[in-house]
Design a protein around this motif. Structure first.
Motif, PDB file in Angstrom:
ATOM      1  N   THR A  37      -6.958  90.999  93.832  1.00  0.00           N
ATOM      2  CA  THR A  37      -7.851  90.078  93.119  1.00  0.00           C
ATOM      3  C   THR A  37      -8.382  90.747  91.854  1.00  0.00           C
ATOM      4  O   THR A  37      -8.344  90.173  90.767  1.00  0.00           O
ATOM      5  CB  THR A  37      -9.028  89.658  94.015  1.00  0.00           C
ATOM      6  OG1 THR A  37      -8.530  89.163  95.251  1.00  0.00           O
ATOM      7  CG2 THR A  37      -9.880  88.588  93.337  1.00  0.00           C
ATOM      8  N   TRP A  38      -8.878  91.976  91.996  1.00  0.00           N
ATOM      9  CA  TRP A  38      -9.424  92.703  90.851  1.00  0.00           C
ATOM     10  C   TRP A  38      -8.375  92.906  89.761  1.00  0.00           C
ATOM     11  O   TRP A  38      -8.687  92.785  88.573  1.00  0.00           O
ATOM     12  CB  TRP A  38      -9.986  94.059  91.294  1.00  0.00           C
ATOM     13  CG  TRP A  38     -11.346  93.959  91.887  1.00  0.00           C
ATOM     14  CD1 TRP A  38     -11.683  94.054  93.210  1.00  0.00           C
ATOM     15  CD2 TRP A  38     -12.573  93.741  91.181  1.00  0.00           C
ATOM     16  NE1 TRP A  38     -13.039  93.901  93.358  1.00  0.00           N
ATOM     17  CE2 TRP A  38     -13.606  93.714  92.136  1.00  0.00           C
ATOM     18  CE3 TRP A  38     -12.889  93.552  89.840  1.00  0.00           C
ATOM     19  CZ2 TRP A  38     -14.938  93.521  91.791  1.00  0.00           C
ATOM     20  CZ3 TRP A  38     -14.220  93.366  89.492  1.00  0.00           C
ATOM     21  CH2 TRP A  38     -15.228  93.345  90.460  1.00  0.00           C
TER      22      TRP A  38
ATOM     23  N   CYS B 142     -15.290  81.832  97.565  1.00  0.00           N
ATOM     24  CA  CYS B 142     -15.637  83.070  96.868  1.00  0.00           C
ATOM     25  C   CYS B 142     -14.364  83.751  96.383  1.00  0.00           C
ATOM     26  O   CYS B 142     -13.256  83.320  96.690  1.00  0.00           O
ATOM     27  CB  CYS B 142     -16.343  84.029  97.829  1.00  0.00           C
ATOM     28  SG  CYS B 142     -17.766  83.366  98.692  1.00  0.00           S
ATOM     29  N   LEU B 143     -14.551  84.841  95.654  1.00  0.00           N
ATOM     30  CA  LEU B 143     -13.432  85.702  95.273  1.00  0.00           C
ATOM     31  C   LEU B 143     -13.327  86.816  96.300  1.00  0.00           C
ATOM     32  O   LEU B 143     -14.267  87.600  96.473  1.00  0.00           O
ATOM     33  CB  LEU B 143     -13.668  86.313  93.892  1.00  0.00           C
ATOM     34  CG  LEU B 143     -13.504  85.393  92.707  1.00  0.00           C
ATOM     35  CD1 LEU B 143     -13.970  86.086  91.432  1.00  0.00           C
ATOM     36  CD2 LEU B 143     -12.071  84.941  92.573  1.00  0.00           C
TER      37      LEU B 143
ATOM     38  N   ILE C 232     -10.148  82.262  88.002  1.00  0.00           N
ATOM     39  CA  ILE C 232     -11.064  82.468  89.123  1.00  0.00           C
ATOM     40  C   ILE C 232     -10.956  81.320  90.118  1.00  0.00           C
ATOM     41  O   ILE C 232     -10.944  81.543  91.330  1.00  0.00           O
ATOM     42  CB  ILE C 232     -12.506  82.666  88.609  1.00  0.00           C
ATOM     43  CG1 ILE C 232     -12.597  84.039  87.929  1.00  0.00           C
ATOM     44  CG2 ILE C 232     -13.521  82.528  89.728  1.00  0.00           C
ATOM     45  CD1 ILE C 232     -13.883  84.300  87.201  1.00  0.00           C
ATOM     46  N   GLU C 233     -10.838  80.106  89.624  1.00  0.00           N
ATOM     47  CA  GLU C 233     -10.693  78.960  90.516  1.00  0.00           C
ATOM     48  C   GLU C 233      -9.403  79.057  91.335  1.00  0.00           C
ATOM     49  O   GLU C 233      -9.372  78.654  92.499  1.00  0.00           O
ATOM     50  CB  GLU C 233     -10.730  77.656  89.718  1.00  0.00           C
ATOM     51  CG  GLU C 233     -12.101  77.352  89.165  1.00  0.00           C
ATOM     52  CD  GLU C 233     -12.143  76.149  88.241  1.00  0.00           C
ATOM     53  OE1 GLU C 233     -13.226  75.538  88.133  1.00  0.00           O
ATOM     54  OE2 GLU C 233     -11.106  75.811  87.622  1.00  0.00           O
TER      55      GLU C 233
ATOM     56  N   ASN D  67     -12.698  90.317  97.894  1.00  0.00           N
ATOM     57  CA  ASN D  67     -12.852  91.638  97.295  1.00  0.00           C
ATOM     58  C   ASN D  67     -11.679  92.547  97.670  1.00  0.00           C
ATOM     59  O   ASN D  67     -11.806  93.448  98.497  1.00  0.00           O
ATOM     60  CB  ASN D  67     -14.183  92.258  97.733  1.00  0.00           C
ATOM     61  CG  ASN D  67     -14.501  93.527  96.992  1.00  0.00           C
ATOM     62  OD1 ASN D  67     -13.976  93.774  95.907  1.00  0.00           O
ATOM     63  ND2 ASN D  67     -15.366  94.343  97.556  1.00  0.00           N
TER      64      ASN D  67
ATOM     65  N   LEU E  17      -7.928  81.923  92.253  1.00  0.00           N
ATOM     66  CA  LEU E  17      -8.033  83.063  93.156  1.00  0.00           C
ATOM     67  C   LEU E  17      -9.043  82.845  94.280  1.00  0.00           C
ATOM     68  O   LEU E  17      -8.966  83.509  95.320  1.00  0.00           O
ATOM     69  CB  LEU E  17      -8.434  84.322  92.380  1.00  0.00           C
ATOM     70  CG  LEU E  17      -7.450  84.844  91.345  1.00  0.00           C
ATOM     71  CD1 LEU E  17      -8.081  86.002  90.565  1.00  0.00           C
ATOM     72  CD2 LEU E  17      -6.163  85.281  92.006  1.00  0.00           C
ATOM     73  N   ALA E  18      -9.980  81.951  94.071  1.00  0.00           N
ATOM     74  CA  ALA E  18     -11.059  81.738  95.038  1.00  0.00           C
ATOM     75  C   ALA E  18     -10.527  81.090  96.315  1.00  0.00           C
ATOM     76  O   ALA E  18      -9.595  80.290  96.291  1.00  0.00           O
ATOM     77  CB  ALA E  18     -12.148  80.872  94.418  1.00  0.00           C
TER      78      ALA E  18
ATOM     79  N   LEU F  16      -8.140  89.739  87.811  1.00  0.00           N
ATOM     80  CA  LEU F  16      -9.374  89.487  87.054  1.00  0.00           C
ATOM     81  C   LEU F  16      -9.456  90.384  85.819  1.00  0.00           C
ATOM     82  O   LEU F  16      -9.785  89.922  84.729  1.00  0.00           O
ATOM     83  CB  LEU F  16     -10.596  89.713  87.938  1.00  0.00           C
ATOM     84  CG  LEU F  16     -10.793  88.737  89.082  1.00  0.00           C
ATOM     85  CD1 LEU F  16     -11.912  89.214  89.999  1.00  0.00           C
ATOM     86  CD2 LEU F  16     -11.057  87.328  88.556  1.00  0.00           C
TER      87      LEU F  16
ATOM     88  N   ILE G 265     -18.504  88.853  86.147  1.00  0.00           N
ATOM     89  CA  ILE G 265     -18.323  89.501  87.440  1.00  0.00           C
ATOM     90  C   ILE G 265     -19.005  90.867  87.399  1.00  0.00           C
ATOM     91  O   ILE G 265     -18.817  91.633  86.454  1.00  0.00           O
ATOM     92  CB  ILE G 265     -16.823  89.661  87.729  1.00  0.00           C
ATOM     93  CG1 ILE G 265     -16.184  88.274  87.771  1.00  0.00           C
ATOM     94  CG2 ILE G 265     -16.586  90.438  89.005  1.00  0.00           C
ATOM     95  CD1 ILE G 265     -14.698  88.278  87.643  1.00  0.00           C
TER      96      ILE G 265
ATOM     97  N   LEU H 262     -18.645  80.604  94.471  1.00  0.00           N
ATOM     98  CA  LEU H 262     -18.181  80.143  93.165  1.00  0.00           C
ATOM     99  C   LEU H 262     -19.037  78.990  92.649  1.00  0.00           C
ATOM    100  O   LEU H 262     -19.343  78.923  91.461  1.00  0.00           O
ATOM    101  CB  LEU H 262     -16.706  79.735  93.249  1.00  0.00           C
ATOM    102  CG  LEU H 262     -16.034  79.330  91.954  1.00  0.00           C
ATOM    103  CD1 LEU H 262     -16.129  80.439  90.908  1.00  0.00           C
ATOM    104  CD2 LEU H 262     -14.591  78.960  92.199  1.00  0.00           C
TER     105      LEU H 262
END
Length: 122
Positions: A92-93, A85-86, A68-69, A88, A71-72, A96, A10, A36
């Motif tokens: 989320t951060w 997508c992730l 990630i899968e 922003n 959270l997407a 991650l 990322i 993704l």
């Protein structure tokens, strides 16, 4: 290869506060994407061999593909297209950064929607 041994890199440097989606690396260190499905999958051994490159915390972090899968989601990203997508956001951060392959050398300071604007030099 099982998802628990795969990571996505990322980009902190290429994700800006105004972006709706987090910027991901493509395969073989060749560019960036938001979707993704277009992101590169990096195996654990490769990332561990080059931690300072893939997971410095200053410019990039490598997080678990399996997280990630989860959270997407579908996001309308900056080109007005939709894709998985992730998002922003700070939440989320936070997840991650907690799921990086190893604690990064530098504390990641991502720009995300809703964050205060960065102070500029006078």
């Amino acid at each position: 290869m099982p998802a628990e041994n795969l990571f996505i890199v990322i980009s902190l440097n290429h994700t800006y506060r105004r972006h709706k989606a987090i910027t991901l690396w493509r395969s073989d260190d060749k560019g960036y994407c938001w979707k993704l499905e277009s992101a590169g999958r990096y195996d654990e051994a490769r990332v561990l061999e080059h931690l300072g490159y893939y997971n410095s915390g200053c410019s990039n972090i490598a997080a678990l593909l399996s997280l990630i899968e989860k959270l997407a989601c579908e996001v309308e990203y900056d080109t007005k297209e939709f894709g998985i997508c992730l998002p922003n956001y700070a939440s989320t951060w936070k997840q991650l950064i907690a799921a990086t392959i190893r604690p990064p050398q530098y504390q990641p300071e991502p720009e995300h929607r809703g964050a205060r604007r960065q102070k500029t030099a006078a």
